[in-house]
Design an enzyme around this catalytic site. Structure first.
Site, PDB file in Angstrom:
ATOM      1  CG  ASP A 120      -2.034  -0.941   1.228  1.00  0.00           C
ATOM      2  OD1 ASP A 120      -2.381  -1.436   0.140  1.00  0.00           O
ATOM      3  OD2 ASP A 120      -2.572  -1.226   2.318  1.00  0.00           O
TER       4      ASP A 120
ATOM      5  NE  ARG B  44      -1.523   2.552  13.198  1.00  0.00           N
ATOM      6  CZ  ARG B  44      -0.784   1.906  12.317  1.00  0.00           C
ATOM      7  NH1 ARG B  44       0.407   2.378  11.977  1.00  0.00           N
ATOM      8  NH2 ARG B  44      -1.206   0.799  11.772  1.00  0.00           N
TER       9      ARG B  44
ATOM     10  CG  ASP C 226      -4.634   2.072  12.744  1.00  0.00           C
ATOM     11  OD1 ASP C 226      -4.591   2.345  13.963  1.00  0.00           O
ATOM     12  OD2 ASP C 226      -4.378   0.956  12.283  1.00  0.00           O
TER      13      ASP C 226
ATOM     14  CB  SER D  35      -4.632  -6.838   7.657  1.00  0.00           C
ATOM     15  OG  SER D  35      -4.193  -5.667   8.295  1.00  0.00           O
TER      16      SER D  35
END
Ligand code: ARG
Length: 405
Positions: A18, A98, A127, A179
């Site tokens: 990605d 994050r 996220d 994932s």
């Protein structure tokens, strides 16, 4: 769609598909320069390779830094002191990472004269919330771009085609259908067969832990030493915080401790299933809570349980850089002054059990508690106490009886 114009974007970069596709996509669609940012939170990737790949993929500059120490001191330890487990289970490793990554992304943007940041989060996850609320809180003047919410590449195959057409190196190994988000504090695994809530997580999904049925035999005892609410050593040996967490991940992982299979409520409104592996986090949280049981008075202990829930929600919901987190953290720190001592845990296949706890600040008084010789508890005083303690209930009973009669 009409897009704002940016001259330079700092892009959160992992080296995966990605974020690798994001580099040419941003250049083509925003006509700007790309700087990548990669923070080491203990994900275990080869970051020299990640950096080289970012530059080969078209970034003008690639920043990589080691955030492990800061991650522990400024994010993980406050969460431990607060007993922060989202919905009672998830140790929040992704949610804690994050805000730190987003903070660094913002700092790098300001240092390099960029006018926007970009992240590789999807449009239905938590996220994106954590990245974007952090950016708004720290540098509201910066633009934020979320290519995965914008682009026309809807499947992995679309992204692979896009990458091949631009000569981007794509992972050769057949990737697992999951994932995965992995850092020092744990690992989260979702997608694939696990989207069916009734399906047991497949054996190949796990990253950090042995299957408990194939784990090391027998058991081992480990003592965690705490100072003011945070672990400072193992078996009496002082240890660097990052090494301490790594050692407990290794030990717990070997015994298959720390697997969590959970359906959780996301910020964006849907439920999702995630499996977590967090051997060190599970051991440290259980030991810390145990120490609080002896070091905190009853009222503070119980009040803190409510704060734990609010603190976890703040972390999960992406609100780390806000006034409520700061205020609750100050409260929690105040309570931790006496949370020092040690907790002994017996670890065996798939389980960890507390077998002992002690502290110089312990409020446990054996003289008061004992049922043997040397009892110092004033039994006579209990009689008067109960007359007053039961008074409201006698009163209610009287009133009810007179109304019925
Ligand atoms: N559900 C977790 C959270 O919202 C982890 C998210 C990332 N999970 C993943 N498998 N990539 O914090």
């Amino acid at each position: 769609m009409s897009r704002p114009t940016y001259k330079k974007i700092v892009c959160a970069y992992s080296g995966g598909l990605d974020t690798s596709v994001m580099i040419p996509w941003l250049k083509e669609n925003y006509g700007c320069e790309i700087v990548t940012y990669t923070g080491n939170l203990g994900q275990g990737d080869d970051l020299d390779r990640v950096k080289a790949k970012a530059l080969a993929t078209g970034a003008v500059h690639a920043v990589v830094d080691d955030l492990k120490g800061r991650f522990v001191d400024e994010f993980i330890w406050p969460a431990v002191k607060a007993n922060a487990l989202y919905e009672g289970q998830y140790p929040l490793h992704t949610a804690l990472g994050r805000p730190l990554l987003a903070q660094r992304l913002v700092e790098v943007a300001l240092e390099t004269g960029a006018d926007a940041i970009a992240h590789g989060c999807t449009g239905k996850g938590n996220d994106q919330v954590r990245f974007e609320v952090t950016a708004q809180a720290l540098a509201p003047q910066l633009g934020v771009v979320a290519p995965l919410r914008e682009w026309e590449l809807l499947t992995r195959e679309d992204e692979v085609d896009y990458a091949i057409a631009r000569g981007i190196e794509i992972p050769i190994t057949r990737e697992k259908p999951y994932s995965i988000d992995h850092n020092l504090w744990g690992c989260a695994i979702e997608c694939g067969e696990m989207e069916d809530l009734w399906t047991e997580p497949p054996a190949d999904a796990w990253v950090m832990t042995q299957d408990p049925s194939e784990a090391a035999r027998g058991s081992v005892e480990v003592i965690l030493n705490f100072e003011q609410g945070v672990p400072v050593g193992i078996d009496g040996q002082g240890m660097d915080p990052v090494k301490l967490i790594e050692a407990l991940n290794e030990l717990g992982g070997r015994y298959g401790v720390g697997r969590i299979d959970m359906v959780e409520n996301r910020v964006v409104g849907l439920k999702s299933r995630e499996v977590y592996e967090a051997p060190a986090a599970v051991l440290i949280h259980m030991a810390h809570m145990e120490l609080e049981r002896i070091c905190l008075d009853r009222a503070t202990f119980n009040y803190k349980r409510k704060v734990a829930q609010d603190f976890s929600n703040i972390i999960y919901d992406g609100l780390w850089f806000g006034p409520l987190r700061e205020a609750l953290q100050a409260f929690v720190d105040q309570t931790q002054q006496t949370v020092s001592g040690e907790v002994r845990i017996r670890v065996s296949a798939g389980t960890a059990r507390i077998t002992g706890r002690r502290s110089p600040h312990s409020l446990y008084d054996m003289g008061l508690a004992t049922y043997s010789h040397g009892d110092t508890f004033d039994r006579q005083a209990a009689e008067g106490f109960l007359k007053l303690y039961g008074l409201p209930y006698r009163t209610v009973a009287q009133v009810r009886r007179s109304q019925e009669g």
